[in-house]
Design an enzyme around this catalytic site. Structure first.
Site, short mmCIF file in Angstrom:
data_model
loop_
_atom_site.label_atom_id
_atom_site.label_comp_id
_atom_site.label_asym_id
_atom_site.label_seq_id
_atom_site.Cartn_x
_atom_site.Cartn_y
_atom_site.Cartn_z
N MET A 275 -10.37 6.12 -0.80
CA MET A 275 -11.25 6.56 0.28
C MET A 275 -12.01 7.79 -0.16
O MET A 275 -11.43 8.72 -0.72
CB MET A 275 -10.39 6.88 1.51
N SER B 5 0.85 -1.19 0.00
CA SER B 5 0.00 0.00 0.00
C SER B 5 0.88 1.25 0.00
O SER B 5 1.76 1.38 0.84
CB SER B 5 -0.89 0.00 1.25
N MET C 97 -9.43 -6.66 7.87
CA MET C 97 -8.82 -5.39 8.27
C MET C 97 -8.25 -5.54 9.68
O MET C 97 -8.99 -5.83 10.62
CB MET C 97 -9.86 -4.26 8.26
N HIS D 204 -1.23 -2.42 -3.79
CA HIS D 204 -2.51 -2.32 -3.08
C HIS D 204 -2.97 -0.86 -3.16
O HIS D 204 -2.29 0.03 -2.67
CB HIS D 204 -2.30 -2.76 -1.63
N HIS E 47 -8.58 -1.67 -3.02
CA HIS E 47 -9.33 -1.73 -1.75
C HIS E 47 -10.19 -0.49 -1.67
O HIS E 47 -9.70 0.61 -1.40
CB HIS E 47 -8.32 -1.80 -0.59
N ASP F 126 -5.48 1.91 -2.13
CA ASP F 126 -6.49 2.30 -1.14
C ASP F 126 -7.26 3.51 -1.64
O ASP F 126 -6.66 4.57 -1.84
CB ASP F 126 -5.81 2.68 0.18
N ASP G 156 -4.78 -6.61 6.18
CA ASP G 156 -4.34 -5.25 5.85
C ASP G 156 -4.33 -4.38 7.09
O ASP G 156 -5.37 -4.17 7.72
CB ASP G 156 -5.35 -4.69 4.82
N MET H 78 -12.65 1.92 0.01
CA MET H 78 -13.25 2.36 1.29
C MET H 78 -14.19 3.50 0.95
O MET H 78 -13.95 4.66 1.26
CB MET H 78 -12.15 2.79 2.25
C1 DX5 Z 1 -5.88 1.46 5.91
C2 DX5 Z 1 -5.46 0.98 4.56
C3 DX5 Z 1 -4.22 0.15 4.57
C4 DX5 Z 1 -3.01 0.91 5.00
C5 DX5 Z 1 -1.92 -0.06 5.40
O1 DX5 Z 1 -7.09 2.08 5.79
O2 DX5 Z 1 -6.48 0.20 3.99
O3 DX5 Z 1 -4.02 -0.46 3.30
O4 DX5 Z 1 -2.52 1.77 4.03
O5 DX5 Z 1 -0.84 0.67 5.85
P1 DX5 Z 1 0.07 0.18 7.07
O6 DX5 Z 1 0.78 -1.04 6.62
O7 DX5 Z 1 0.97 1.35 7.28
O8 DX5 Z 1 -0.84 -0.08 8.24
ZN ZN Z 2 -6.01 -1.15 2.27
#
Ligand code: DX5
Ligand code: ZN
Length: 211
Positions: free
Chosen positions: A34, A6, A134, A30, A63, A32, A172, A65
């Site tokens: 949001m 990520s 998660m 990955h 992913h 993310d 994750d 969100m």
């Molecule tokens: C959190 C994300 C993760 C995050 C992981 O909301 O979905 O993918 O970026 O990062 P680390 O490994 O730093 O927890």
């Molecule tokens: Zn994620």
């Protein structure tokens, strides 16, 4: 175990980070996404994401969100990702969203927040490709690993075995060289800040894999 990286929290800008990741042995990038509604943070415009990620060599593990994930599938399918994963809590149309992702011949993942009962996944486990556990509350990189995630992994593996199912299990959040040892039976581990906040990405990936 495969590694998905990520780039949410990184030392460098997104483009530089992805260029560097493309040179590593990471299995997936990955992604993310949001929307500022399903989680308080907002971190993307669809057109910028398409520009950043199109024609990359590494397979993408998206992913979502976001609220109403179905709205984003047509655009994201242009990136030909390996997986699109969305939150069970984010829509009343879980089946419809699964079908829409499958229509593009993409693998579909379901995920849930750390406090959502894992048994809510039951109706969907035979028709999805991946469950993402998660191990932090979604929204930010660099949070601490929630140790109850170990029990959730055990439970899910038992459900998979008892019902003869084939979905993969990914985790994750908060994974580093120490915490990853607690969940070594995962199929895919996502790690963000443990890799991207350092100069030598490959060195960090090797240390995750105990190399
Ligand atoms: C959190 C994300 C993760 C995050 C992981 O909301 O979905 O993918 O970026 O990062 P680390 O490994 O730093 O927890
Ligand atoms: Zn994620």
């Amino acid at each position: 175990m495969k590694i998905a990286v990520s780039y949410l929290k990184s030392k460098y800008d997104n483009d530089t980070t992805i260029n560097l990741l493309e040179k590593t042995s990471a299995d997936y990038i990955h992604v993310d996404l949001m929307d500022g509604i399903f989680v308080p943070q907002k971190n993307f415009q669809l057109k910028d994401i398409i520009t950043l990620l199109k024609n990359r060599k590494k397979p993408l593990d998206i992913h979502l969100m976001v609220l109403d994930p179905i709205k984003y599938i047509d655009e994201l399918a242009k990136l030909k990702p390996e997986y699109i994963t969305f939150h069970l809590e984010a829509t009343k149309n879980v089946l419809e969203t699964i079908e829409k992702i499958k229509k593009y011949n993409l693998k579909v993942g379901l995920t849930l927040k750390p406090n959502t009962d894992i048994y809510e996944l039951m109706p969907y486990l035979s028709i999805i490709d991946l469950v993402l556990i998660m191990s932090v509350n979604p929204g930010l990189g660099g949070q601490e690993f929630i140790t109850d995630s170990i029990n959730r992994l055990d439970e899910l593996q038992k459900i998979r075995q008892d019902n003869n199912l084939n979905f993969e299990i990914e985790m994750d959040g908060g994974l580093n060289a120490t915490t990853i040892k607690l969940v070594s039976s995962l199929d895919i581990a996502v790690s963000g800040s443990y890799i991207c906040m350092y100069d030598d990405y490959q060195h960090q990936i090797n240390s995750l894999l105990n190399k």
